[in-house]
Design an enzyme around this catalytic site. Sequence first.
Site, PDB file in Angstrom:
ATOM      1  N   GLU A  99       8.929   1.894   4.918  1.00  0.00           N
ATOM      2  CA  GLU A  99       9.054   3.286   4.506  1.00  0.00           C
ATOM      3  C   GLU A  99       8.236   4.202   5.412  1.00  0.00           C
ATOM      4  O   GLU A  99       7.205   3.797   5.953  1.00  0.00           O
ATOM      5  CB  GLU A  99       8.556   3.440   3.057  1.00  0.00           C
ATOM      6  CG  GLU A  99       9.465   2.744   2.074  1.00  0.00           C
ATOM      7  CD  GLU A  99       8.938   2.753   0.640  1.00  0.00           C
ATOM      8  OE1 GLU A  99       9.709   2.398  -0.251  1.00  0.00           O
ATOM      9  OE2 GLU A  99       7.767   3.096   0.413  1.00  0.00           O
ATOM     10  N   CYS A 112       4.127  10.326   8.253  1.00  0.00           N
ATOM     11  CA  CYS A 112       3.266   9.209   7.865  1.00  0.00           C
ATOM     12  C   CYS A 112       4.041   7.927   8.183  1.00  0.00           C
ATOM     13  O   CYS A 112       5.088   7.668   7.590  1.00  0.00           O
ATOM     14  CB  CYS A 112       2.943   9.326   6.373  1.00  0.00           C
ATOM     15  SG  CYS A 112       1.981   7.952   5.732  1.00  0.00           S
ATOM     16  N   CYS A 119       1.373  -6.144   4.281  1.00  0.00           N
ATOM     17  CA  CYS A 119       0.006  -6.078   4.816  1.00  0.00           C
ATOM     18  C   CYS A 119      -0.736  -7.319   4.355  1.00  0.00           C
ATOM     19  O   CYS A 119      -0.526  -7.792   3.244  1.00  0.00           O
ATOM     20  CB  CYS A 119      -0.687  -4.826   4.288  1.00  0.00           C
ATOM     21  SG  CYS A 119      -2.352  -4.578   4.950  1.00  0.00           S
ATOM     22  N   CYS A 123      -5.771  -5.307  -0.454  1.00  0.00           N
ATOM     23  CA  CYS A 123      -6.609  -4.353  -1.191  1.00  0.00           C
ATOM     24  C   CYS A 123      -6.027  -4.268  -2.603  1.00  0.00           C
ATOM     25  O   CYS A 123      -4.820  -4.109  -2.776  1.00  0.00           O
ATOM     26  CB  CYS A 123      -6.598  -2.979  -0.521  1.00  0.00           C
ATOM     27  SG  CYS A 123      -7.309  -3.011   1.138  1.00  0.00           S
ATOM     28  N   CYS A 126      -3.733  -1.226  -3.870  1.00  0.00           N
ATOM     29  CA  CYS A 126      -2.693  -0.690  -2.984  1.00  0.00           C
ATOM     30  C   CYS A 126      -1.357  -1.403  -3.199  1.00  0.00           C
ATOM     31  O   CYS A 126      -1.305  -2.631  -3.277  1.00  0.00           O
ATOM     32  CB  CYS A 126      -3.148  -0.860  -1.533  1.00  0.00           C
ATOM     33  SG  CYS A 126      -1.898  -0.412  -0.314  1.00  0.00           S
ATOM     34  N   SER A 202      -5.529   5.271  10.453  1.00  0.00           N
ATOM     35  CA  SER A 202      -6.331   4.964   9.264  1.00  0.00           C
ATOM     36  C   SER A 202      -6.497   3.456   9.153  1.00  0.00           C
ATOM     37  O   SER A 202      -5.534   2.709   9.251  1.00  0.00           O
ATOM     38  CB  SER A 202      -5.617   5.516   8.023  1.00  0.00           C
ATOM     39  OG  SER A 202      -6.374   5.265   6.865  1.00  0.00           O
ATOM     40  N   CYS A 346       0.011   8.253  -0.961  1.00  0.00           N
ATOM     41  CA  CYS A 346      -0.883   7.246  -0.391  1.00  0.00           C
ATOM     42  C   CYS A 346      -0.919   5.990  -1.237  1.00  0.00           C
ATOM     43  O   CYS A 346      -1.164   6.058  -2.435  1.00  0.00           O
ATOM     44  CB  CYS A 346      -2.321   7.753  -0.340  1.00  0.00           C
ATOM     45  SG  CYS A 346      -2.494   9.246   0.562  1.00  0.00           S
TER      46      CYS A 346
HETATM   47  N1  SAH Z   1      -4.372   0.087   6.025  1.00  0.00           N
HETATM   48  C1  SAH Z   1      -4.769   1.432   6.327  1.00  0.00           C
HETATM   49  C2  SAH Z   1      -3.677   2.466   6.156  1.00  0.00           C
HETATM   50  C3  SAH Z   1      -2.800   2.414   4.933  1.00  0.00           C
HETATM   51  S1  SAH Z   1      -3.477   2.972   3.409  1.00  0.00           S
HETATM   52  C4  SAH Z   1      -5.969   1.816   5.488  1.00  0.00           C
HETATM   53  O1  SAH Z   1      -6.373   1.045   4.632  1.00  0.00           O
HETATM   54  O2  SAH Z   1      -6.546   2.853   5.744  1.00  0.00           O
HETATM   55  C5  SAH Z   1      -3.778   4.685   3.566  1.00  0.00           C
HETATM   56  C6  SAH Z   1      -4.802   5.222   2.540  1.00  0.00           C
HETATM   57  O3  SAH Z   1      -4.289   5.157   1.206  1.00  0.00           O
HETATM   58  C7  SAH Z   1      -6.105   4.432   2.512  1.00  0.00           C
HETATM   59  O4  SAH Z   1      -7.183   5.327   2.528  1.00  0.00           O
HETATM   60  C8  SAH Z   1      -6.067   3.716   1.157  1.00  0.00           C
HETATM   61  O5  SAH Z   1      -7.357   3.475   0.668  1.00  0.00           O
HETATM   62  C9  SAH Z   1      -5.305   4.700   0.320  1.00  0.00           C
HETATM   63  N2  SAH Z   1      -4.666   4.145  -0.874  1.00  0.00           N
HETATM   64  C10 SAH Z   1      -4.139   2.920  -1.053  1.00  0.00           C
HETATM   65  N3  SAH Z   1      -3.589   2.809  -2.265  1.00  0.00           N
HETATM   66  C11 SAH Z   1      -3.753   4.012  -2.882  1.00  0.00           C
HETATM   67  C12 SAH Z   1      -3.361   4.554  -4.133  1.00  0.00           C
HETATM   68  N4  SAH Z   1      -2.643   3.846  -4.984  1.00  0.00           N
HETATM   69  N5  SAH Z   1      -3.715   5.825  -4.414  1.00  0.00           N
HETATM   70  C13 SAH Z   1      -4.370   6.592  -3.519  1.00  0.00           C
HETATM   71  N6  SAH Z   1      -4.735   6.144  -2.310  1.00  0.00           N
HETATM   72  C14 SAH Z   1      -4.437   4.879  -1.993  1.00  0.00           C
END
Ligand code: SAH
Length: 369
Positions: A99, A112, A119, A123, A126, A202, A346
């Site tokens: 996406e 974006c 991935c 995390c 996420c 990021s 995000c």
């Molecule tokens: N792997 C990279 C980029 C993808 S995530 C990274 O970790 O930075 C992009 C951003 O979205 C990151 O700051 C992550 O912490 C945030 N993120 C992930 N899941 C989220 C969610 N459900 N709500 C808000 N931010 C989220």
Amino acid sequence: MTPSPPAEPLDLKSLLPDELRALVSRLGQDEYRAGQILSWIHGKGVEDIDQMSNLSRAFREQLKEVAGVSRLREVERQGSPGGQAIKFLFELPTLERVESVLIIDGKRRTACLSSQVGCALDCKFCATGRMGFLRNLSAAQIIDQLLQLSRVLLAERGERVTNVVMMGMGEPLHNYEEVVRALRLMRLEHGPAIGGRKVTVSTAGHVPGIQRLAREELNLGLAISLNATTDELRDQLMPINRKYQIAELLEAAAEYFELRGRRVTFEYVLLAGVNDHDEDALRLADLTRAVPCKLNLIPYNELAEDTPFRRPPAERVARFRELLETHTPMAVTLRESRGRDIDAACGQLYQAQERQPRPARTALPAPAG
Ligand code: SAH
């Protein structure tokens, strides 16, 4: 019968100018032809070599024998009701899907982009993390997201993409070579011409990748997803922290500033009852005091599926922000991500994958055992 093409034709969409010049001269053509090809692909969005009308027919035939120009297949597009975000779903030749999101915000038009299918980092909060790691995208597949989003924006609103954030699916620094190659391509004047200050990578905190990026002459913006103020909590939320702990991450951020002269942005996703306490705000201010940075708070976007994580109430977010602001000299921003209503905000990017190619006409017997 026509001879079958080579197994993996060279993808012209991935080639940097010097590589394209080398190819062009290997085929006996003047080097300036490379610039013409770059303009067709990255400027005009042409993938059909036959349409590159300023190249001779003989040269086009030669080119087609050794190379092609890939394109992702757009399979779905969804606009948010307020018109602030458009989510695109693209399919790879291997049938996996990624996406991308176009975000309309004031004068900014931000693409974006995804760097991987799924991935590996896992995390816990996420959505993409839940997919596991499936595949790295090629540079062509990364820049093609931008090319396609740009085309739609131009056709539908007569506007251009102004910014790029590598914040879609995947950890960009786990696919370093292809991501950096795509970032080099997007800054070329032949194409989208988006570079330097307008591009942000990021990362969840891959320290060797940050160190390497700091040494590239790209002057990119760097965002680091911090999300916790103790190693104990960060170990749980973001398993990559077990390898690269907070202190090391802060050091890498400081070095990025020293070498590139650009403040990093620490992103901090606010999770109710997990990392949104007053003490967290104070620790966040303390931790980042020695690093020239910006602090970006992101209230958690709740996932469609059931997860234990919740967005803190608005008052908690406001209190956290206020406490942080009164204790840090750094700029603090609060990002209300666009596209929540279409699960395009995000950390919400997730695609169930149809991993098996469509069934062949004659099914092979299943292997024994
Ligand atoms: N792997 C990279 C980029 C993808 S995530 C990274 O970790 O930075 C992009 C951003 O979205 C990151 O700051 C992550 O912490 C945030 N993120 C992930 N899941 C989220 C969610 N459900 N709500 C808000 N931010 C989220």
